[in-house]
Design a protein around this motif. Structure first.
Motif, PDB file in Angstrom:
ATOM      1  N   ASP A   1      -1.808  -0.500   5.658  1.00  0.00           N
ATOM      2  CA  ASP A   1      -2.402  -0.475   7.074  1.00  0.00           C
ATOM      3  C   ASP A   1      -3.555  -0.137   7.575  1.00  0.00           C
ATOM      4  OD1 ASP A   1      -2.934   1.993   5.270  1.00  0.00           O
ATOM      5  OD2 ASP A   1      -2.204   3.623   6.671  1.00  0.00           O
TER       6      ASP A   1
ATOM      7  N   ASP B   1      -6.944  -3.306   2.651  1.00  0.00           N
ATOM      8  CA  ASP B   1      -5.779  -4.258   2.084  1.00  0.00           C
ATOM      9  C   ASP B   1      -4.559  -5.428   2.876  1.00  0.00           C
ATOM     10  OD1 ASP B   1      -4.032  -1.561   1.414  1.00  0.00           O
ATOM     11  OD2 ASP B   1      -4.026  -0.679   3.414  1.00  0.00           O
TER      12      ASP B   1
ATOM     13  N   GLN C   1       0.623   9.691   5.801  1.00  0.00           N
ATOM     14  CA  GLN C   1      -0.400   9.357   5.705  1.00  0.00           C
ATOM     15  C   GLN C   1      -0.847  10.612   5.663  1.00  0.00           C
ATOM     16  OE1 GLN C   1      -3.842   6.308   5.924  1.00  0.00           O
ATOM     17  NE2 GLN C   1      -4.568   8.089   4.786  1.00  0.00           N
TER      18      GLN C   1
ATOM     19  N   ASP D   1      -0.183   5.563   0.651  1.00  0.00           N
ATOM     20  CA  ASP D   1      -0.637   6.107   2.093  1.00  0.00           C
ATOM     21  C   ASP D   1      -0.451   5.144   3.411  1.00  0.00           C
ATOM     22  OD1 ASP D   1      -0.960   8.593   0.184  1.00  0.00           O
ATOM     23  OD2 ASP D   1      -2.901   7.801  -0.118  1.00  0.00           O
ATOM     24  N   GLY D   2       0.620   5.816   3.986  1.00  0.00           N
ATOM     25  CA  GLY D   2       0.752   5.202   5.438  1.00  0.00           C
ATOM     26  C   GLY D   2       1.547   4.065   6.141  1.00  0.00           C
TER      27      GLY D   2
ATOM     28  N   ASP E   1       0.885  -1.192   0.566  1.00  0.00           N
ATOM     29  CA  ASP E   1       0.265  -0.026  -0.084  1.00  0.00           C
ATOM     30  C   ASP E   1       0.640   1.321   0.091  1.00  0.00           C
ATOM     31  OD1 ASP E   1      -2.351   1.179   0.475  1.00  0.00           O
ATOM     32  OD2 ASP E   1      -1.627   1.844   2.293  1.00  0.00           O
TER      33      ASP E   1
END
Ligand code: MG
Ligand code: ZN
Length: 176
Positions: free
Chosen positions: A129, A133, A16, A10-11, A8
């Motif tokens: 996160d 996901d 993020q 973002d984060g 993933d």
């Protein structure tokens, strides 16, 4: 055996932005634990792809070109530091639009497999996160690693779909 890592964005790769989207490179901040993990990621995976939901595009908050520019910068920046990301997949659609690419749907994984036919989901890992996901990775038959916060809201889905729950990507990869 070739192993593929699905990340993933973002984060996981970058910090993020709460309630906002990364619209330009000045808003892109790479996470410290991700940076620290680069040598181990290289050792453990032959292929690395990013799969990211970016509904800010459908909302008109940023354009596809904005996202492309940020991604080209990210790819170049990581390459300079020794990490090759093979490709970044983006779902630009709204949540609830019914597309087949927004995680937890698995369209981006199927696209990656079409682009790189030697990707074997049974020898792939998904690190994210969010609950979507983990559902995405589980549906594909990947190993799933959750690095976010378990809350009352996401607990059930996270516990059901995560093989590992860790505090950072570094914690996971340093145990491999
Ligand atoms: Mg995320
Ligand atoms: Zn989509």
């Amino acid at each position: 055996m070739e192993r593929t890592l699905f990340l993933d964005r973002d984060g996981v790769v970058n910090v993020q932005l709460i309630g906002d989207y990364v619209k330009n490179i000045s808003e892109l901040e790479i996470r410290e634990d991700f940076l620290r993990s680069i040598p181990l990621l290289r050792e453990n995976f032959q292929k690395i792809v990013i799969v990211t939901n970016q509904q800010g595009i459908a909302k008109g908050i940023c354009t596809r070109e904005n996202v492309e520019t940020v991604h080209q910068y990210l790819l170049d920046w990581l390459k300079e530091r020794g990490l090759i990301i093979n490709k970044i997949y983006v779902c630009p659609h709204l949540a609830g639009a019914g597309c087949t690419c927004r995680k937890p749907e698995i369209g981006m994984a199927l696209q990656a497999q079409a682009d790189f036919p030697d990707i074997d989901f049974a020898h792939s890992v998904m690190i994210g996160d969010s609950a979507s996901d983990m559902q995405f990775g589980r549906r594909c038959g990947m190993e799933t690693v959750f690095i976010g916060k378990v809350t009352d809201e996401n607990r059930e889905v996270i516990l059901k779909n995560s093989d590992h729950i860790v505090s950072s990507i570094y914690q996971y990869i340093s145990q491999q």
